[in-house]
Each structure stands twice: as C-alpha cells, then as structure tokens.
Design a protein around this motif. Structure first.
Motif, PDB file in Angstrom:
ATOM      1  N   LYS A  31      -4.213   7.013   8.275  1.00  0.00           N
ATOM      2  CA  LYS A  31      -3.870   8.693   7.604  1.00  0.00           C
ATOM      3  C   LYS A  31      -2.938   9.245   7.329  1.00  0.00           C
ATOM      4  O   LYS A  31      -2.836  10.520   7.723  1.00  0.00           O
ATOM      5  CB  LYS A  31      -5.646   9.183   8.046  1.00  0.00           C
ATOM      6  CG  LYS A  31      -6.330   8.557   7.674  1.00  0.00           C
ATOM      7  CD  LYS A  31      -7.012   8.498   6.465  1.00  0.00           C
ATOM      8  CE  LYS A  31      -8.143   7.534   6.288  1.00  0.00           C
ATOM      9  NZ  LYS A  31      -8.559   7.185   4.780  1.00  0.00           N
ATOM     10  N   GLN A  66      -3.049   6.670   0.513  1.00  0.00           N
ATOM     11  CA  GLN A  66      -4.343   7.444   0.336  1.00  0.00           C
ATOM     12  C   GLN A  66      -3.807   8.254   0.113  1.00  0.00           C
ATOM     13  O   GLN A  66      -3.102   8.768   0.101  1.00  0.00           O
ATOM     14  CB  GLN A  66      -5.345   7.608   1.290  1.00  0.00           C
ATOM     15  CG  GLN A  66      -6.161   8.620   0.726  1.00  0.00           C
ATOM     16  CD  GLN A  66      -7.628   9.096   2.410  1.00  0.00           C
ATOM     17  OE1 GLN A  66      -7.443   8.150   2.512  1.00  0.00           O
ATOM     18  NE2 GLN A  66      -8.137   9.990   2.066  1.00  0.00           N
ATOM     19  N   GLN A 119      -0.747  -0.052   2.013  1.00  0.00           N
ATOM     20  CA  GLN A 119      -1.623   1.063   0.847  1.00  0.00           C
ATOM     21  C   GLN A 119      -1.491   2.559   1.355  1.00  0.00           C
ATOM     22  O   GLN A 119      -1.562   2.637   2.445  1.00  0.00           O
ATOM     23  CB  GLN A 119      -2.609   0.288   1.203  1.00  0.00           C
ATOM     24  CG  GLN A 119      -3.226  -1.336   1.835  1.00  0.00           C
ATOM     25  CD  GLN A 119      -4.243  -1.472   2.482  1.00  0.00           C
ATOM     26  OE1 GLN A 119      -4.036  -1.335   3.737  1.00  0.00           O
ATOM     27  NE2 GLN A 119      -5.422  -1.778   1.931  1.00  0.00           N
ATOM     28  N   THR A 176      -4.908  -5.633  -4.142  1.00  0.00           N
ATOM     29  CA  THR A 176      -4.421  -4.989  -2.663  1.00  0.00           C
ATOM     30  C   THR A 176      -4.529  -6.928  -2.508  1.00  0.00           C
ATOM     31  O   THR A 176      -5.877  -7.721  -2.390  1.00  0.00           O
ATOM     32  CB  THR A 176      -5.574  -4.699  -1.797  1.00  0.00           C
ATOM     33  OG1 THR A 176      -5.949  -2.805  -2.172  1.00  0.00           O
ATOM     34  CG2 THR A 176      -5.391  -4.544  -0.652  1.00  0.00           C
ATOM     35  N   PHE A 236     -14.753   8.330  -0.849  1.00  0.00           N
ATOM     36  CA  PHE A 236     -13.582   8.842  -1.459  1.00  0.00           C
ATOM     37  C   PHE A 236     -14.553   9.399  -2.873  1.00  0.00           C
ATOM     38  O   PHE A 236     -14.402  10.651  -3.674  1.00  0.00           O
ATOM     39  CB  PHE A 236     -12.425   7.720  -2.604  1.00  0.00           C
ATOM     40  CG  PHE A 236     -11.048   7.612  -1.407  1.00  0.00           C
ATOM     41  CD1 PHE A 236     -11.159   8.180  -0.013  1.00  0.00           C
ATOM     42  CD2 PHE A 236     -10.227   7.434  -2.137  1.00  0.00           C
ATOM     43  CE1 PHE A 236     -10.522   7.892   0.667  1.00  0.00           C
ATOM     44  CE2 PHE A 236      -9.627   6.976  -1.948  1.00  0.00           C
ATOM     45  CZ  PHE A 236      -9.553   7.460   0.011  1.00  0.00           C
ATOM     46  N   PHE A 238      -2.936   4.387   4.287  1.00  0.00           N
ATOM     47  CA  PHE A 238      -4.543   4.145   3.872  1.00  0.00           C
ATOM     48  C   PHE A 238      -5.497   4.275   5.671  1.00  0.00           C
ATOM     49  O   PHE A 238      -6.234   5.290   6.090  1.00  0.00           O
ATOM     50  CB  PHE A 238      -4.832   3.427   3.040  1.00  0.00           C
ATOM     51  CG  PHE A 238      -6.193   3.600   2.860  1.00  0.00           C
ATOM     52  CD1 PHE A 238      -6.813   3.758   2.269  1.00  0.00           C
ATOM     53  CD2 PHE A 238      -7.032   2.265   3.158  1.00  0.00           C
ATOM     54  CE1 PHE A 238      -7.950   3.751   2.104  1.00  0.00           C
ATOM     55  CE2 PHE A 238      -8.111   2.024   3.057  1.00  0.00           C
ATOM     56  CZ  PHE A 238      -8.973   2.650   2.303  1.00  0.00           C
TER      57      PHE A 238
END
Lengths: 165, 164
Positions: free
Chosen positions: A107, A150, A148, B70, B103, A104
């Motif tokens: 990237k 993405q 984390q 988180t 997002f 995350f």
C-alpha cells in the motif's frame, strides 16, 4: 327545506372539490418543481472513464506512472471539466478528480495526481443535500512485469444549484 | 296524526345518519389528502434521487481481468492455474478476496468468485473463500471467462439499489 339542504350539499361539494384539486396541484408542483439529482451517475461515469484511461486489457497503461502523464492527465484521458456558464460554475470549478496509484501488497503510494477544484474535497463526507457528491472507488491492475497495483479514484461533482433545491 | 308523527321521527333519524356519513367522508378525504401531501413534500417516495440499477461495473470488470492475468511466484497466471485445478487454490482465493471483497464488498450485497461447470446445468462449485454462489442474482453484475471446455470462472456482484 329540501331545497335548502340541496344547496348546502352543493356548497359542500364545491368546497371538497376545491380542496382536493388544490391538494393535487400542490403535490404535482412540489414533486415536479424539484430537479433530478444526477450527480452520482455523473461522478460514476467520470470514475469509469478514468479507469479506462489508466488500465487497459488488464494491464496498467504505459507511462501512467511517469511525470508526463501527471502533467497532461486531462488531455491524455480526454476529460472535459467545462461546466455550463451559469451560477458562476465556470469560475468556481464543479469537478475534482484525484487518482492514487499504490503498490498492492504494501500500500505504498507510487503516484498521485489531481485535477479540478480542490476545495470540493473538504465537503466530502458531510451529510446533506447541499454538498457535492463524492465517489471513491478502487481497481486492481498489473503491469507487464507482474507488479501489482491498487488504483484509488476519487471523483467529485458539485453542480448543487441544478440538482438540489 | 300518528302517521305524521312516525314519519317525522324517522326522517330526523335519517338526516342525522346522513350528516354523520358526510362528516366521516370529509374527514377521510382530508386525511388521505394530508398523507399524500406530506409524503410528497418530505420525499418518502424519493424518485428524484437518480439511483440507477447498475448493469455493468467497469472498475470491477477491469480488476477481474487483471486478477486472471496475475502470475504466481512460479510464473503461472491465475487463469492457467484455475484451468488446471479443480477449484480456487490458496493463492487464487486469497488474492481474489483481497481484491474483490475489500474493494467491492461494501458496495454490493454479495461478491462471489467461483467455478462454473459448463456441461452440467446450473452447477456451481462453492469454495472456502466466497462460499456458496448467491442464489438470486436477478439484479447482479456478472462477468464470466471460459477456462476450458468444461469450466468457466465467474464473478458475481449482487446489486443492492446502488446509492452513490
């Protein structure tokens, strides 16, 4: 004189009647002759199904980053890419799915997998009704260790012949 | 003789008036018909594109739950932090912005994450990361998680006509 006038009006009325009726018939056939384009909805459902398969209860599913998951992605996520047997759809493949899992914050790409007709990806971003529908969305997830992620999911549906005319 | 002349004159005026009325009526009918046909053919009323109004967003909901789980560097989760703090802190707010604005910001008319006070009617806390809560969320996707007896955390994605 009056009778001739009446006849003339009758002919005029029939002419108008036929013009209006013809116009309505043309409009109805033009409207209902076109199919509904449901590819966007289909691609969205496909994306949601993949998201459910990858992330569960807020956490990245166990084994998603492993080779085994990549190799058996279709079976693991219970996805069926079988299309109807028309317009050579089965031979040419009407779906394409690509999943990228990134770290995350940095990237950095940790994993990528794809399934389906890769040729469809070339048509993404092109404007016009004759091209496949591409849906690219992202979600956030974590694992049990607090890492984390993405997750980018690209879903493409072609099926142009039945959805666009 | 004079009467006949008078009647004939008036009759002709009537005929001319009637013809003009018919001609105008015909033109109006043809114009309306042509507008309707061109609207149908060009697809101005584009009902054939299956743009459905989303009521749930699986990806955003999953992101929201992961966000709450988180943990910060101290080892406390966003959920726990929000329960003990008054509003979004720097860690919670920046992370929420990084996830939800990045997002989903382009897909929706507005994205809002914030605190909702359960005991006070319609009491939403504005925050420096998402501002004030969007006022009209009649067509919005909402996800609410109770933090404690007093407050909840809410995610709102205000829906435009979603074109995929």
């Amino acid at each position: 004189m009056n009778k001739r006038g009446d006849k003339l009006i009758s002919v005029y009325w029939f002419a108008i009647l036929f013009i209006v009726a013809g116009g309505i018939v043309y409009m109805v056939s033009a409207f209902y002759g076109k199919p509904y384009d449901v590819r966007g909805a289909e691609a969205d459902i496909l994306t949601s199904k993949i998201a459910k398969c990858i992330s569960e209860a807020g956490y990245l599913k166990d084994g998603v980053l492993e080779e085994d998951f990549k190799n058996n992605f279709i079976e693991s996520c219970a996805i069926n890419f079988q299309a109807e047997d028309v317009y050579d759809w089965r031979e040419r493949g009407q779906y394409y799915v690509e999943v990228d899992i990134l770290e995350f914050n940095t990237k950095n790409k940790l994993s990528e997998l794809s399934e389906g007709n890769q040729g469809l990806k070339l048509d993404c971003g092109l404007e016009g009704e004759g091209f496949p529908v591409c849906v690219e969305r992202s979600l956030y997830s974590i694992d049990e260790n607090g890492n984390q992620y993405q997750i980018n999911i690209l879903s493409i549906v072609r099926k142009t012949e039945k959805n666009v005319q | 003789m004079f009467n006949n002349l008078f009647n004939r004159k008036h009759g002709k005026t009537g005929e001319v008036g009637e013809t003009v009325t018919w001609m105008i009526a015909t033109v109006i009918i043809i114009v309306i018909l042509l507008i309707s046909i061109s609207a149908t053919v060009t697809g101005i009323f584009n009902f054939k594109n299956f743009n459905y109004m989303k009521q749930t967003d699986v990806l955003a909901s999953k992101s929201f739950f992961s966000y709450l789980l988180t943990e910060s560097e101290e080892g406390t989760s966003v959920y726990e932090k929000l329960g003990s703090e008054d509003n979004l802190s720097e860690f919670n707010g920046e992370l929420a912005k990084d996830i939800f604005t990045e997002f989903y910001g382009k897909e929706y008319l507005a994205v809002w994450i914030g605190i909702f006070h359960n005991r006070i009617v319609l009491s939403y806390e504005s925050n420096e990361y998402f501002g004030k809560r969007p006022s009209l969320v009649a067509y919005g996707i909402t996800e609410k998680v109770k933090l404690n007896e007093d407050k909840s955390i809410e995610m709102i994605l205000k829906v435009i006509s979603v074109k995929i």
